[in-house]
Design a protein around this motif. Sequence first.
Motif, PDB file in Angstrom:
ATOM      1  N   VAL A  92      20.841  11.865  -5.797  1.00 46.02           N
ATOM      2  CA  VAL A  92      19.641  12.119  -5.039  1.00 46.02           C
ATOM      3  C   VAL A  92      18.614  12.552  -6.036  1.00 46.02           C
ATOM      4  O   VAL A  92      17.434  12.887  -5.532  1.00 46.02           O
ATOM      5  CB  VAL A  92      20.136  13.429  -4.125  1.00 46.02           C
ATOM      6  CG1 VAL A  92      20.863  12.975  -3.117  1.00 46.02           C
ATOM      7  CG2 VAL A  92      20.571  14.696  -4.752  1.00 46.02           C
ATOM      8  N   ASP A  93      18.881  12.830  -7.361  1.00 44.47           N
ATOM      9  CA  ASP A  93      17.736  13.285  -8.348  1.00 44.47           C
ATOM     10  C   ASP A  93      17.065  11.821  -8.771  1.00 44.47           C
ATOM     11  O   ASP A  93      16.268  12.152  -9.856  1.00 44.47           O
ATOM     12  CB  ASP A  93      18.393  13.889  -9.214  1.00 44.47           C
ATOM     13  CG  ASP A  93      18.911  15.373  -8.968  1.00 44.47           C
ATOM     14  OD1 ASP A  93      18.159  15.847  -7.826  1.00 44.47           O
ATOM     15  OD2 ASP A  93      19.768  15.682  -9.415  1.00 44.47           O
ATOM     16  N   ARG A  94      17.550  10.922  -8.472  1.00 43.99           N
ATOM     17  CA  ARG A  94      17.056   9.592  -8.881  1.00 43.99           C
ATOM     18  C   ARG A  94      16.002   8.955  -7.967  1.00 43.99           C
ATOM     19  O   ARG A  94      16.466   8.649  -6.717  1.00 43.99           O
ATOM     20  CB  ARG A  94      18.225   8.591  -9.265  1.00 43.99           C
ATOM     21  CG  ARG A  94      17.374   7.321  -9.989  1.00 43.99           C
ATOM     22  CD  ARG A  94      18.774   6.598 -10.497  1.00 43.99           C
ATOM     23  NE  ARG A  94      18.318   5.050 -10.735  1.00 43.99           N
ATOM     24  CZ  ARG A  94      18.430   4.076 -10.026  1.00 43.99           C
ATOM     25  NH1 ARG A  94      19.139   3.995  -9.125  1.00 43.99           N
ATOM     26  NH2 ARG A  94      18.066   2.894 -10.435  1.00 43.99           N
ATOM     27  N   ILE A  95      14.704   8.461  -8.104  1.00 39.03           N
ATOM     28  CA  ILE A  95      13.945   7.601  -7.513  1.00 39.03           C
ATOM     29  C   ILE A  95      14.128   6.441  -7.898  1.00 39.03           C
ATOM     30  O   ILE A  95      13.812   6.079  -9.069  1.00 39.03           O
ATOM     31  CB  ILE A  95      12.511   8.364  -7.900  1.00 39.03           C
ATOM     32  CG1 ILE A  95      12.462   9.777  -7.125  1.00 39.03           C
ATOM     33  CG2 ILE A  95      11.450   7.570  -6.795  1.00 39.03           C
ATOM     34  CD1 ILE A  95      11.111  10.476  -7.274  1.00 39.03           C
ATOM     35  N   ILE A  96      14.465   5.375  -7.055  1.00 37.72           N
ATOM     36  CA  ILE A  96      14.519   4.137  -7.280  1.00 37.72           C
ATOM     37  C   ILE A  96      13.067   3.235  -7.415  1.00 37.72           C
ATOM     38  O   ILE A  96      12.084   3.839  -6.700  1.00 37.72           O
ATOM     39  CB  ILE A  96      15.451   3.364  -6.522  1.00 37.72           C
ATOM     40  CG1 ILE A  96      14.889   3.168  -5.000  1.00 37.72           C
ATOM     41  CG2 ILE A  96      16.838   4.221  -6.433  1.00 37.72           C
ATOM     42  CD1 ILE A  96      15.757   2.213  -4.223  1.00 37.72           C
ATOM     43  N   GLU A  97      13.017   2.021  -7.977  1.00 39.75           N
ATOM     44  CA  GLU A  97      11.942   1.128  -7.899  1.00 39.75           C
ATOM     45  C   GLU A  97      11.699   0.592  -6.541  1.00 39.75           C
ATOM     46  O   GLU A  97      12.527   0.263  -5.803  1.00 39.75           O
ATOM     47  CB  GLU A  97      11.854   0.298  -9.132  1.00 39.75           C
ATOM     48  CG  GLU A  97      10.495  -0.602  -9.278  1.00 39.75           C
ATOM     49  CD  GLU A  97      10.758  -1.297 -10.425  1.00 39.75           C
ATOM     50  OE1 GLU A  97      10.122  -2.128 -10.637  1.00 39.75           O
ATOM     51  OE2 GLU A  97      11.403  -0.933 -11.313  1.00 39.75           O
ATOM     52  N   VAL A  98      10.193   0.676  -6.193  1.00 40.07           N
ATOM     53  CA  VAL A  98       9.942   0.207  -4.858  1.00 40.07           C
ATOM     54  C   VAL A  98       9.615  -1.196  -4.851  1.00 40.07           C
ATOM     55  O   VAL A  98       8.742  -1.699  -5.802  1.00 40.07           O
ATOM     56  CB  VAL A  98       8.657   0.795  -4.385  1.00 40.07           C
ATOM     57  CG1 VAL A  98       8.152   0.177  -2.894  1.00 40.07           C
ATOM     58  CG2 VAL A  98       8.858   2.330  -4.284  1.00 40.07           C
ATOM     59  N   PRO A  99      10.172  -1.969  -3.982  1.00 44.01           N
ATOM     60  CA  PRO A  99       9.818  -3.448  -3.954  1.00 44.01           C
ATOM     61  C   PRO A  99       8.224  -3.543  -3.753  1.00 44.01           C
ATOM     62  O   PRO A  99       7.655  -2.973  -3.012  1.00 44.01           O
ATOM     63  CB  PRO A  99      10.418  -4.231  -2.758  1.00 44.01           C
ATOM     64  CG  PRO A  99      11.509  -3.114  -2.403  1.00 44.01           C
ATOM     65  CD  PRO A  99      11.134  -1.860  -3.021  1.00 44.01           C
ATOM     66  N   ALA A 100       7.616  -4.521  -4.436  1.00 44.34           N
ATOM     67  CA  ALA A 100       6.144  -4.949  -4.106  1.00 44.34           C
ATOM     68  C   ALA A 100       5.984  -5.583  -2.855  1.00 44.34           C
ATOM     69  O   ALA A 100       6.797  -6.320  -2.342  1.00 44.34           O
ATOM     70  CB  ALA A 100       5.702  -5.690  -5.278  1.00 44.34           C
ATOM     71  N   ILE A 101       4.646  -5.337  -2.101  1.00 44.63           N
ATOM     72  CA  ILE A 101       4.446  -6.221  -0.848  1.00 44.63           C
ATOM     73  C   ILE A 101       3.332  -6.911  -1.317  1.00 44.63           C
ATOM     74  O   ILE A 101       2.690  -6.972  -2.407  1.00 44.63           O
ATOM     75  CB  ILE A 101       3.975  -5.113  -0.005  1.00 44.63           C
ATOM     76  CG1 ILE A 101       2.514  -4.391  -0.398  1.00 44.63           C
ATOM     77  CG2 ILE A 101       4.967  -4.018   0.575  1.00 44.63           C
ATOM     78  CD1 ILE A 101       1.776  -3.522   0.645  1.00 44.63           C
ATOM     79  N   GLU A 102       3.066  -8.008  -0.585  1.00 48.72           N
ATOM     80  CA  GLU A 102       2.109  -8.969  -0.562  1.00 48.72           C
ATOM     81  C   GLU A 102       1.018  -8.680   0.228  1.00 48.72           C
ATOM     82  O   GLU A 102       0.768  -8.249   1.319  1.00 48.72           O
ATOM     83  CB  GLU A 102       2.641 -10.277   0.057  1.00 48.72           C
ATOM     84  CG  GLU A 102       3.833 -10.891  -0.564  1.00 48.72           C
ATOM     85  CD  GLU A 102       4.249 -12.157   0.156  1.00 48.72           C
ATOM     86  OE1 GLU A 102       3.697 -12.646   0.976  1.00 48.72           O
ATOM     87  OE2 GLU A 102       5.421 -12.634  -0.379  1.00 48.72           O
ATOM     88  N   TYR A 103      -0.125  -8.811  -0.415  1.00 50.12           N
ATOM     89  CA  TYR A 103      -1.548  -8.224   0.290  1.00 50.12           C
ATOM     90  C   TYR A 103      -2.193  -9.651   0.501  1.00 50.12           C
ATOM     91  O   TYR A 103      -2.212 -10.666  -0.043  1.00 50.12           O
ATOM     92  CB  TYR A 103      -2.410  -7.450  -0.626  1.00 50.12           C
ATOM     93  CG  TYR A 103      -1.707  -5.997  -1.351  1.00 50.12           C
ATOM     94  CD1 TYR A 103      -1.852  -5.005  -0.600  1.00 50.12           C
ATOM     95  CD2 TYR A 103      -0.901  -6.307  -2.425  1.00 50.12           C
ATOM     96  CE1 TYR A 103      -1.421  -3.889  -0.983  1.00 50.12           C
ATOM     97  CE2 TYR A 103      -0.295  -5.077  -2.860  1.00 50.12           C
ATOM     98  CZ  TYR A 103      -0.461  -3.919  -2.424  1.00 50.12           C
ATOM     99  OH  TYR A 103       0.141  -2.847  -2.685  1.00 50.12           O
ATOM    100  N   SER A 104      -2.799  -9.423   1.904  1.00 53.54           N
ATOM    101  CA  SER A 104      -3.739 -10.659   2.312  1.00 53.54           C
ATOM    102  C   SER A 104      -4.960 -10.910   1.537  1.00 53.54           C
ATOM    103  O   SER A 104      -5.263 -12.018   1.378  1.00 53.54           O
ATOM    104  CB  SER A 104      -4.010 -10.607   3.585  1.00 53.54           C
ATOM    105  OG  SER A 104      -4.615  -9.296   3.966  1.00 53.54           O
ATOM    106  N   ARG A 105      -5.483  -9.714   0.970  1.00 50.65           N
ATOM    107  CA  ARG A 105      -6.848  -9.841   0.185  1.00 50.65           C
ATOM    108  C   ARG A 105      -6.613  -8.931  -0.991  1.00 50.65           C
ATOM    109  O   ARG A 105      -5.922  -7.868  -0.938  1.00 50.65           O
ATOM    110  CB  ARG A 105      -7.857  -9.373   1.017  1.00 50.65           C
ATOM    111  CG  ARG A 105      -8.114 -10.500   2.326  1.00 50.65           C
ATOM    112  CD  ARG A 105      -9.298  -9.797   2.990  1.00 50.65           C
ATOM    113  NE  ARG A 105      -9.435  -8.501   3.390  1.00 50.65           N
ATOM    114  CZ  ARG A 105      -8.821  -8.141   4.476  1.00 50.65           C
ATOM    115  NH1 ARG A 105      -8.331  -8.885   5.270  1.00 50.65           N
ATOM    116  NH2 ARG A 105      -8.885  -6.647   4.851  1.00 50.65           N
TER     117      ARG A 105
END
Length: 344
Positions: free
Chosen positions: A134-147
Amino acid sequence: MEMFRLPQVVKVSGLWSLVTARIMRPDDANIVGNVHGGTILKMIEEAGCIIGTRHCNSQTGDRCVAALARVERTDFLYPMFIGEVAHVSAEITYTSKRSVEVQVNVVSENILTGSKKMTNKATLWYVPISLQNVDRIIEVPAIEYSRPEQEERGKKRYEAQKLERIETKQRNGEIITPVSLPEPFTVGFSQSSLIHLIGPSDCTLLGFVHGGVTMKLMDEVAGIVAARHCKTNIVTASVDAINFHRKIKKGCVITVSGRMTFTSNKSMEIEVFVDADPLVETENGKYRAVTAFFTYISLDKDNKPLPVPPLKLENEEERKHFEDGKARYLQNKAKRLADKEQKQ
């Protein structure tokens, strides 16, 4: 039926979005039918948590849950009422390496007329916390932007909120000052109060509070007093006569107060008062509505009785309450022994 439909989670142009709907009930609102702001905020956060958690678990690796880190300004544009349907839509609008931005809109629908209006807008930031650590923040998957400009605007919002969080944390550190607390095991150390607004769901059809609602709140306060005094697991052992002196109407604010009055070797007596303060009929003034004495015992990990720390008395009034409590304790003890002898 509370939920009109299950949450719909879709992925549009690489962005996760979520839509939920729920009808507003009497216990969601105040005495005139306006839905509590806290109810709406709770729905907003739930939608943000669902979509943030789904997105962050869309990759392989550690499973995680999206933990709320920040809520930007939330505007309450129009009130919502009992019987209306709240449509909550959430969309992931930006992701950094360790955080997710979710924008949430709330629309109310009058299902009798079909009319709809936007009631709330909010922006929330979440960080994905590993379930394994619970002390670890994991990496967030990137999202695709339309612009491309969507990503640029999101990055500016991210930097702005990050800077403000740091400034707020520093400012909070500056204003924290030591607080002098009463001495442990005194009456002042353990005494507690709870304030509650009597709403429609607390009341009978005649608009007066259910006795069970009042007694539940009284027991909660008495339990807090007992736990503060001995710092162990505690349970209710008995309740002396509960006196309902006056009715409590819908719309009253009640203050439930508890204080330690007596301790024996293995029990604690807590006196509990319920004072009612009408918000509308203010000419009647505040009044004492209910009183009672609760007795608690302290338990160890095996649920066996533990010795109770003696109560430290600081003035003549507390000594008088203690002697009165001792008299009640001895009287009840004598009655228990007499009942036991009769059964034998």
